[in-house]
Design a protein around this motif. Structure first.
Motif, PDB file in Angstrom:
ATOM      1  N   PRO A  74     -21.003 -21.457  17.562  1.00 61.44           N
ATOM      2  CA  PRO A  74     -19.836 -22.392  18.109  1.00 61.44           C
ATOM      3  C   PRO A  74     -19.198 -23.081  17.180  1.00 61.44           C
ATOM      4  O   PRO A  74     -19.685 -23.758  16.044  1.00 61.44           O
ATOM      5  CB  PRO A  74     -20.609 -22.903  19.058  1.00 61.44           C
ATOM      6  CG  PRO A  74     -21.830 -22.454  19.392  1.00 61.44           C
ATOM      7  CD  PRO A  74     -22.469 -22.008  18.281  1.00 61.44           C
ATOM      8  N   GLY A  75     -17.743 -22.999  17.440  1.00 64.54           N
ATOM      9  CA  GLY A  75     -16.992 -23.804  16.362  1.00 64.54           C
ATOM     10  C   GLY A  75     -16.749 -23.054  14.985  1.00 64.54           C
ATOM     11  O   GLY A  75     -17.135 -21.947  14.884  1.00 64.54           O
ATOM     12  N   GLY A  76     -16.135 -23.769  14.321  1.00 62.40           N
ATOM     13  CA  GLY A  76     -15.607 -22.933  12.744  1.00 62.40           C
ATOM     14  C   GLY A  76     -16.273 -23.597  11.635  1.00 62.40           C
ATOM     15  O   GLY A  76     -15.890 -23.314  10.594  1.00 62.40           O
ATOM     16  N   ALA A  77     -17.263 -24.350  11.769  1.00 57.06           N
ATOM     17  CA  ALA A  77     -18.057 -25.228  10.547  1.00 57.06           C
ATOM     18  C   ALA A  77     -18.911 -24.245   9.705  1.00 57.06           C
ATOM     19  O   ALA A  77     -19.224 -24.219   8.622  1.00 57.06           O
ATOM     20  CB  ALA A  77     -18.868 -26.179  10.968  1.00 57.06           C
ATOM     21  N   HIS A  78     -19.542 -23.150  10.660  1.00 60.94           N
ATOM     22  CA  HIS A  78     -20.445 -22.353  10.104  1.00 60.94           C
ATOM     23  C   HIS A  78     -19.824 -20.896  10.468  1.00 60.94           C
ATOM     24  O   HIS A  78     -20.042 -20.420  11.245  1.00 60.94           O
ATOM     25  CB  HIS A  78     -21.799 -22.405  10.883  1.00 60.94           C
ATOM     26  CG  HIS A  78     -23.029 -21.770  10.006  1.00 60.94           C
ATOM     27  ND1 HIS A  78     -24.446 -21.498  10.629  1.00 60.94           N
ATOM     28  CD2 HIS A  78     -22.874 -20.787   9.157  1.00 60.94           C
ATOM     29  CE1 HIS A  78     -24.962 -20.691   9.871  1.00 60.94           C
ATOM     30  NE2 HIS A  78     -24.037 -20.317   8.773  1.00 60.94           N
ATOM     31  N   HIS A  79     -19.091 -20.400   9.285  1.00 59.40           N
ATOM     32  CA  HIS A  79     -18.320 -19.063   9.652  1.00 59.40           C
ATOM     33  C   HIS A  79     -19.074 -17.899   9.519  1.00 59.40           C
ATOM     34  O   HIS A  79     -18.661 -17.090   8.257  1.00 59.40           O
ATOM     35  CB  HIS A  79     -16.892 -19.282   9.189  1.00 59.40           C
ATOM     36  CG  HIS A  79     -15.791 -18.265   9.543  1.00 59.40           C
ATOM     37  ND1 HIS A  79     -16.087 -18.060  10.837  1.00 59.40           N
ATOM     38  CD2 HIS A  79     -14.993 -17.625   9.267  1.00 59.40           C
ATOM     39  CE1 HIS A  79     -14.944 -17.121  10.982  1.00 59.40           C
ATOM     40  NE2 HIS A  79     -14.286 -16.954   9.797  1.00 59.40           N
ATOM     41  N   ARG A  80     -20.257 -17.543   9.910  1.00 62.57           N
ATOM     42  CA  ARG A  80     -21.083 -16.463   9.704  1.00 62.57           C
ATOM     43  C   ARG A  80     -21.381 -15.622  10.882  1.00 62.57           C
ATOM     44  O   ARG A  80     -21.484 -16.403  11.989  1.00 62.57           O
ATOM     45  CB  ARG A  80     -22.279 -16.747   8.979  1.00 62.57           C
ATOM     46  CG  ARG A  80     -21.882 -17.565   7.533  1.00 62.57           C
ATOM     47  CD  ARG A  80     -21.344 -16.337   6.389  1.00 62.57           C
ATOM     48  NE  ARG A  80     -21.310 -17.030   5.215  1.00 62.57           N
ATOM     49  CZ  ARG A  80     -20.112 -17.676   4.753  1.00 62.57           C
ATOM     50  NH1 ARG A  80     -19.161 -17.620   5.574  1.00 62.57           N
ATOM     51  NH2 ARG A  80     -20.073 -18.093   3.319  1.00 62.57           N
ATOM     52  N   ASN A 129     -21.798 -15.771   0.435  1.00 65.36           N
ATOM     53  CA  ASN A 129     -22.832 -15.761  -0.831  1.00 65.36           C
ATOM     54  C   ASN A 129     -24.353 -15.947  -0.185  1.00 65.36           C
ATOM     55  O   ASN A 129     -24.331 -17.061   0.558  1.00 65.36           O
ATOM     56  CB  ASN A 129     -22.193 -16.699  -1.880  1.00 65.36           C
ATOM     57  CG  ASN A 129     -23.080 -16.701  -2.964  1.00 65.36           C
ATOM     58  OD1 ASN A 129     -24.422 -16.721  -3.211  1.00 65.36           O
ATOM     59  ND2 ASN A 129     -22.439 -16.845  -4.149  1.00 65.36           N
ATOM     60  N   GLU A 130     -25.109 -15.271  -0.539  1.00 69.36           N
ATOM     61  CA  GLU A 130     -26.537 -15.304  -0.318  1.00 69.36           C
ATOM     62  C   GLU A 130     -27.202 -16.671  -0.679  1.00 69.36           C
ATOM     63  O   GLU A 130     -28.159 -17.367  -0.127  1.00 69.36           O
ATOM     64  CB  GLU A 130     -27.588 -14.314  -0.752  1.00 69.36           C
ATOM     65  CG  GLU A 130     -27.457 -13.120   0.077  1.00 69.36           C
ATOM     66  CD  GLU A 130     -27.974 -13.213   1.563  1.00 69.36           C
ATOM     67  OE1 GLU A 130     -29.372 -13.128   1.625  1.00 69.36           O
ATOM     68  OE2 GLU A 130     -27.464 -13.238   2.552  1.00 69.36           O
ATOM     69  N   HIS A 131     -26.596 -17.379  -1.757  1.00 66.94           N
ATOM     70  CA  HIS A 131     -26.981 -18.768  -2.130  1.00 66.94           C
ATOM     71  C   HIS A 131     -26.305 -20.015  -1.536  1.00 66.94           C
ATOM     72  O   HIS A 131     -26.334 -21.061  -1.947  1.00 66.94           O
ATOM     73  CB  HIS A 131     -26.604 -18.701  -3.773  1.00 66.94           C
ATOM     74  CG  HIS A 131     -27.664 -17.625  -4.486  1.00 66.94           C
ATOM     75  ND1 HIS A 131     -28.981 -17.570  -4.437  1.00 66.94           N
ATOM     76  CD2 HIS A 131     -27.135 -16.585  -5.026  1.00 66.94           C
ATOM     77  CE1 HIS A 131     -29.226 -16.550  -5.231  1.00 66.94           C
ATOM     78  NE2 HIS A 131     -28.194 -15.809  -5.450  1.00 66.94           N
ATOM     79  N   ASP A 132     -25.237 -19.475  -0.763  1.00 70.89           N
ATOM     80  CA  ASP A 132     -24.729 -20.614   0.128  1.00 70.89           C
ATOM     81  C   ASP A 132     -25.416 -21.247   1.041  1.00 70.89           C
ATOM     82  O   ASP A 132     -25.785 -20.662   2.114  1.00 70.89           O
ATOM     83  CB  ASP A 132     -23.358 -20.258   0.878  1.00 70.89           C
ATOM     84  CG  ASP A 132     -22.580 -21.140   1.385  1.00 70.89           C
ATOM     85  OD1 ASP A 132     -22.702 -22.443   1.304  1.00 70.89           O
ATOM     86  OD2 ASP A 132     -21.508 -20.941   1.959  1.00 70.89           O
ATOM     87  N   THR A 133     -26.072 -22.593   0.697  1.00 72.15           N
ATOM     88  CA  THR A 133     -27.002 -23.155   1.741  1.00 72.15           C
ATOM     89  C   THR A 133     -26.158 -23.761   2.844  1.00 72.15           C
ATOM     90  O   THR A 133     -26.702 -24.035   3.848  1.00 72.15           O
ATOM     91  CB  THR A 133     -27.838 -24.268   1.039  1.00 72.15           C
ATOM     92  OG1 THR A 133     -26.939 -25.232   0.179  1.00 72.15           O
ATOM     93  CG2 THR A 133     -28.541 -23.603  -0.038  1.00 72.15           C
ATOM     94  N   ALA A 134     -24.718 -24.297   2.722  1.00 75.25           N
ATOM     95  CA  ALA A 134     -24.206 -24.840   3.746  1.00 75.25           C
ATOM     96  C   ALA A 134     -23.929 -23.861   4.885  1.00 75.25           C
ATOM     97  O   ALA A 134     -23.698 -24.465   5.872  1.00 75.25           O
ATOM     98  CB  ALA A 134     -22.938 -25.532   2.948  1.00 75.25           C
ATOM     99  N   GLN A 135     -23.580 -22.633   4.228  1.00 73.54           N
ATOM    100  CA  GLN A 135     -23.316 -21.641   5.530  1.00 73.54           C
ATOM    101  C   GLN A 135     -24.212 -20.454   5.046  1.00 73.54           C
ATOM    102  O   GLN A 135     -23.710 -19.225   4.617  1.00 73.54           O
ATOM    103  CB  GLN A 135     -21.545 -21.225   5.365  1.00 73.54           C
ATOM    104  CG  GLN A 135     -20.783 -22.474   5.750  1.00 73.54           C
ATOM    105  CD  GLN A 135     -19.355 -21.825   6.132  1.00 73.54           C
ATOM    106  OE1 GLN A 135     -19.307 -21.418   7.027  1.00 73.54           O
ATOM    107  NE2 GLN A 135     -18.688 -22.020   5.003  1.00 73.54           N
TER     108      GLN A 135
END
Length: 357
Positions: A95-101, A138-144
């Protein structure tokens, strides 16, 4: 509106300094006048682009592969958007746009252009965007972190998309090198501000629908908007429907049809801010294909608008990068037009308007 130029990108990577400067000047001119450019000889292998489209639509298999190609392994696996909704929702967009995956079903996202008032956003959402999408990064993106469907549901999907991401990210960095030349940014240039390659690969499907759904404003594909990162690479199928606003005449749109062998590249808001609007973050939208002009005039409401597929690749700077007018892009006669903002802060502000409310 000026025609979107086609620029040969061959010498941008391995050419002499003079050849690199020539390519940079051509891109500079395109971004000044239109905000878009077609790049040919861009380095993303054609067969890889074709294979990426096979993951989003089954029918592509019969148009992009030679007749002698053994299609059996591909036909044995469903393509992503052909999966049942319950299977696609095993990789749900949070939900929401903070985690766009992950996967977003039709109507979940509503594109808008610099609209942040909750009441106005809700009015816009009364006419939903009729599209579905899948986002990865990116597979290394820990934030998303990425949200993948189970390997058993779509064998081979994840490793291919990871490889495709890497190839597109390389092209982004090569384009950023050309932009650095055009703007006289000293080494290591703009590419260094994207060192983490926290980019986004998006698969988009616009389902077939009667033309009257659009002409009677019950549905839309993508509303008029600018992209809010730095650059976008766009690979699109042959259906058409992408339209670019005339920078000299607000509200007038013209087709930006696919050109064989090219990738369409456009400026995002962050590059417009960096360049102090030397380069245009041009508004664009997805509507009816050019062949359905009659439907646009109220005729043929029952005509079926065909499915459309596209694969945009969105680039943005590393999160804490401060975006402000670069030296040489402002002076006493051309004052800075924007306040400083971090890349993360700006993108999250725009993302929130897509999903929240």
């Amino acid at each position: 509106m000026a025609h979107i130029p086609i620029v040969d990108f061959t010498k941008a990577t391995n050419g002499t300094r003079e050849e690199k400067e020539y390519v940079a000047r051509q891109i500079d001119d395109a971004f000044r006048t239109v905000g878009f450019v077609y790049l040919k000889n861009h380095g993303v292998p054609l067969d890889m682009i074709q294979e990426c489209f096979t993951w989003v639509r089954l029918s592509t298999l019969f148009t992009v592969f030679p007749p002698t190609t053994n299609l059996t392994p591909l036909l044995q696996s469903a393509t992503f958007f052909a999966l049942p909704p319950s299977t696609k929702m095993l990789a749900p967009h949070p939900p929401g746009g903070a985690h766009h995956r992950g996967y977003s079903a039709p109507g979940v996202e509503k594109v808008s252009q610099h609209e942040y008032d909750i009441n106005e956003l809700n009015k816009l959402r009364s006419v939903p965007d009729f599209k579905e999408s899948f986002e990865s990064g990116n597979e290394h993106d820990t934030a998303q972190p990425n949200i993948w469907p189970p390997d058993s549901a779509l064998p081979g999907f994840r490793p291919f998309m990871q490889d495709y991401f890497t190839v597109c990210a390389d092209l982004v960095h090569r384009v950023l090198d050309s932009l650095s030349i055009a703007l006289n940014v000293p080494d290591p240039g703009l590419s260094a501000t994207h060192a983490a390659s926290l980019f986004q690969l998006r698969l988009l499907h616009y389902p077939a629908v009667a033309a009257g759904e659009f002409t009677q404003h019950r549905r839309s594909r993508i509303n008029a908007h600018s992209d809010f990162g730095t650059l976008t690479l766009l690979f699109q199928d042959g259906v058409g429907g992408l339209e670019v606003e005339d920078p000299a005449q607000q509200g007038r749109f013209r087709a930006a049809d696919p050109v064989e062998g090219t990738v369409l590249v456009n400026v995002g808001d962050l590059v417009a801010r960096w360049s102090n609007d030397r380069w245009r973050s041009t508004v664009h939208r997805v509507g009816l294909p050019q062949g359905l002009h009659g439907a646009k005039n109220g005729e043929g409401a029952d005509v079926l608008v065909p499915d459309r597929y596209s694969i945009p690749f969105f680039a943005t700077a590393d999160p804490e990068t401060v975006i402000e007018a670069l030296p040489g892009c402002w002076d006493g006669e051309r004052p800075r037009r924007y306040e400083s903002v971090t890349a993360w802060g700006y993108v999250q502000m725009r993302m929130a308007a897509l999903y929240e409310g």
